[in-house]
Scaffold this active site. Structure first.
Site, PDB file in Angstrom:
ATOM      1  N   HIS A 133      -6.344  -5.839  -1.947  1.00  0.00           N
ATOM      2  CA  HIS A 133      -7.208  -5.720  -0.780  1.00  0.00           C
ATOM      3  C   HIS A 133      -7.559  -7.078  -0.186  1.00  0.00           C
ATOM      4  O   HIS A 133      -8.334  -7.153   0.767  1.00  0.00           O
ATOM      5  CB  HIS A 133      -8.487  -4.961  -1.140  1.00  0.00           C
ATOM      6  N   PRO A 192      -7.263   7.413  -5.178  1.00  0.00           N
ATOM      7  CA  PRO A 192      -8.697   7.128  -5.231  1.00  0.00           C
ATOM      8  C   PRO A 192      -9.285   7.081  -3.831  1.00  0.00           C
ATOM      9  O   PRO A 192      -8.617   6.716  -2.864  1.00  0.00           O
ATOM     10  CB  PRO A 192      -8.754   5.757  -5.911  1.00  0.00           C
ATOM     11  N   HIS A 226       0.701   4.261  -2.702  1.00  0.00           N
ATOM     12  CA  HIS A 226       0.466   5.654  -2.292  1.00  0.00           C
ATOM     13  C   HIS A 226       1.621   6.551  -2.722  1.00  0.00           C
ATOM     14  O   HIS A 226       1.412   7.727  -3.029  1.00  0.00           O
ATOM     15  CB  HIS A 226       0.270   5.732  -0.777  1.00  0.00           C
ATOM     16  N   ASP A 227       2.822   6.022  -2.723  1.00  0.00           N
ATOM     17  CA  ASP A 227       3.969   6.805  -3.177  1.00  0.00           C
ATOM     18  C   ASP A 227       3.854   7.109  -4.665  1.00  0.00           C
ATOM     19  O   ASP A 227       3.984   8.263  -5.094  1.00  0.00           O
ATOM     20  CB  ASP A 227       5.265   6.057  -2.885  1.00  0.00           C
ATOM     21  N   SER A 246       8.549  10.073  -1.960  1.00  0.00           N
ATOM     22  CA  SER A 246       8.058  11.263  -1.250  1.00  0.00           C
ATOM     23  C   SER A 246       7.181  10.878  -0.067  1.00  0.00           C
ATOM     24  O   SER A 246       7.066  11.629   0.900  1.00  0.00           O
ATOM     25  CB  SER A 246       7.297  12.184  -2.203  1.00  0.00           C
ATOM     26  N   ASN A 297      -2.661   8.973   5.334  1.00  0.00           N
ATOM     27  CA  ASN A 297      -1.575   8.011   5.529  1.00  0.00           C
ATOM     28  C   ASN A 297      -1.186   7.771   6.979  1.00  0.00           C
ATOM     29  O   ASN A 297      -0.582   6.747   7.299  1.00  0.00           O
ATOM     30  CB  ASN A 297      -0.334   8.483   4.762  1.00  0.00           C
ATOM     31  N   VAL A 319       1.236   9.724  -6.074  1.00  0.00           N
ATOM     32  CA  VAL A 319       1.418  11.136  -5.726  1.00  0.00           C
ATOM     33  C   VAL A 319       2.854  11.525  -6.068  1.00  0.00           C
ATOM     34  O   VAL A 319       3.796  11.051  -5.450  1.00  0.00           O
ATOM     35  CB  VAL A 319       1.139  11.399  -4.232  1.00  0.00           C
ATOM     36  N   ARG A 370       0.832  -1.212   0.000  1.00  0.00           N
ATOM     37  CA  ARG A 370       0.000   0.000   0.000  1.00  0.00           C
ATOM     38  C   ARG A 370       0.865   1.260   0.000  1.00  0.00           C
ATOM     39  O   ARG A 370       0.565   2.237  -0.697  1.00  0.00           O
ATOM     40  CB  ARG A 370      -0.914  -0.010   1.224  1.00  0.00           C
TER      41      ARG A 370
END
Length: 338
Positions: free
Chosen positions: A199, A169, A71-72, A81, A100, A75, A67
């Site tokens: 998931h 999302p 997420h990295d 980051s 996060n 973005v 995850r």
């Protein structure tokens, strides 16, 4: 216009959007498998050992690292980051944004691997590559899905929490909204449905789906797209919001995202969607939409095919908007810039 025609038009618009999105957001040509073969040959094995050790102690770390990688990359691209801590006096970084923090897990695994690599190959291996390797190794450890990772990413110097909402999302999205958000990254609808199979592991905070359990609308006490027995089971795990403890502090319990094989990355997630036991609105929406329902059923029927597609899609995600060459930097410590 009838609802059926509106649905057909929406699907057609999504498919056109995906098919016309430029795939130039990735940089596969500048990444290569075995990038550190001569400069730091032990890099990937160091990361693998750190991941295997952590996941053996806590299987949930695997979901956290996968995850975190997602997420990295969504973005600012795959530039690590998401690992940067907030600089005092500045706006919150991605890592410290409420999306996060505290839900992302596994930072200590990245830090351990980085420290070991710096000891043998200083100023050579980026945090972005370490995170990408860690996501791959997590996938292998809990799913038996193996694939080679092209490397050569560089680390970014900027991390802004307020960029998350416009890129990641939402758990409340429907299938068409999900497809549009993924399309902006050059990711196809089928890749999207494949990736969301992650998931099948990990946990989710009750606040991410409690809207489906309590006072859903004037007609239904809970989301009618959710199996009634499953909804009652979740209500026992998730008190009505806002839940508080004896001191009046807000509580936000977690539950497994998939209850059949919660620590195994597999295609059981799709069976749960067919049985109306998707946890998030965005999960169940994949089964309920004409745009994605066939893909859900295909992935349920053929686990080997899903695993192969998952590996390819992860490589694609890992190539999004990467920094290479002289761009960015190679951080000495992953939580702050040099």
């Amino acid at each position: 216009m009838s609802y059926a025609k509106m649905d057909s038009c929406m699907i057609m618009c999504i498919l056109i959007l995906v098919s016309t999105m430029p795939l130039g957001t990735s940089a596969n040509a500048k990444l290569k498998v075995g990038f550190y073969k001569s400069t730091c040959p032990s890099a990937e094995s160091i990361v693998r050992k750190a991941v295997n050790k952590a996941v053996s102690c806590n299987p949930g770390i695997a979901a956290g690292l996968i995850r975190m990688h997602f997420h990295d990359c969504f973005v600012r691209g795959c530039d690590a980051s998401v690992l940067l801590e907030t600089i005092p006096g500045n706006p919150p970084s991605e890592r410290d944004d409420h999306v996060n923090n505290p839900s992302l897990r596994g930072f200590e695994v990245i830090d351990e691997a980085k420290a070991q690599i710096e000891a043998v190959c200083p100023n050579t291996v980026s945090c972005a590559d370490i995170l990408t390797f860690a996501a791959r190794d997590s996938t292998s450890k809990v799913g038996g899905i193996n694939y080679a990772v092209p490397a050569g990413r560089r680390d970014g110097r900027v991390s802004l929490g307020d960029e998350i909402a416009e890129n990641l999302p939402s758990p409340t999205f429907n299938a068409e909204q999900l497809a549009a958000r993924f399309a902006r990254k050059g990711i196809s609808v089928d890749e999207m449905v494949t990736l969301v199979g992650a998931h099948s592991i990990g946990v989710s905070h009750c606040s991410s789906f409690s809207n489906r359990l309590y006072a859903f609308n004037a007609t239904h006490p809970h989301d009618p797209s959710m199996d009634r027995r499953f909804a009652n089971f979740l209500k026992n795990k998730c008190p009505p919001p806002p839940p508080t403890d004896g001191l009046g502090c807000t509580r936000d319990p977690t539950v497994a995202q998939e209850f059949v094989t919660p620590n195994r990355l597999d295609n059981k997630y799709y069976r749960e969607l067919r049985n109306r036991r998707g946890l998030l609105t965005s999960d169940q929406a994949l089964m309920d939409s004409r745009l994605t329902s066939k893909m859900v059923l295909d992935n349920e029927r053929n686990g080997a095919m899903w695993g192969t597609k998952f590996a390819k899609a992860m490589v694609h995600v890992g190539s999004l908007d990467v920094l290479t060459g002289s761009q960015g930097e190679i951080r000495k410590h992953c939580s702050f810039v040099n």
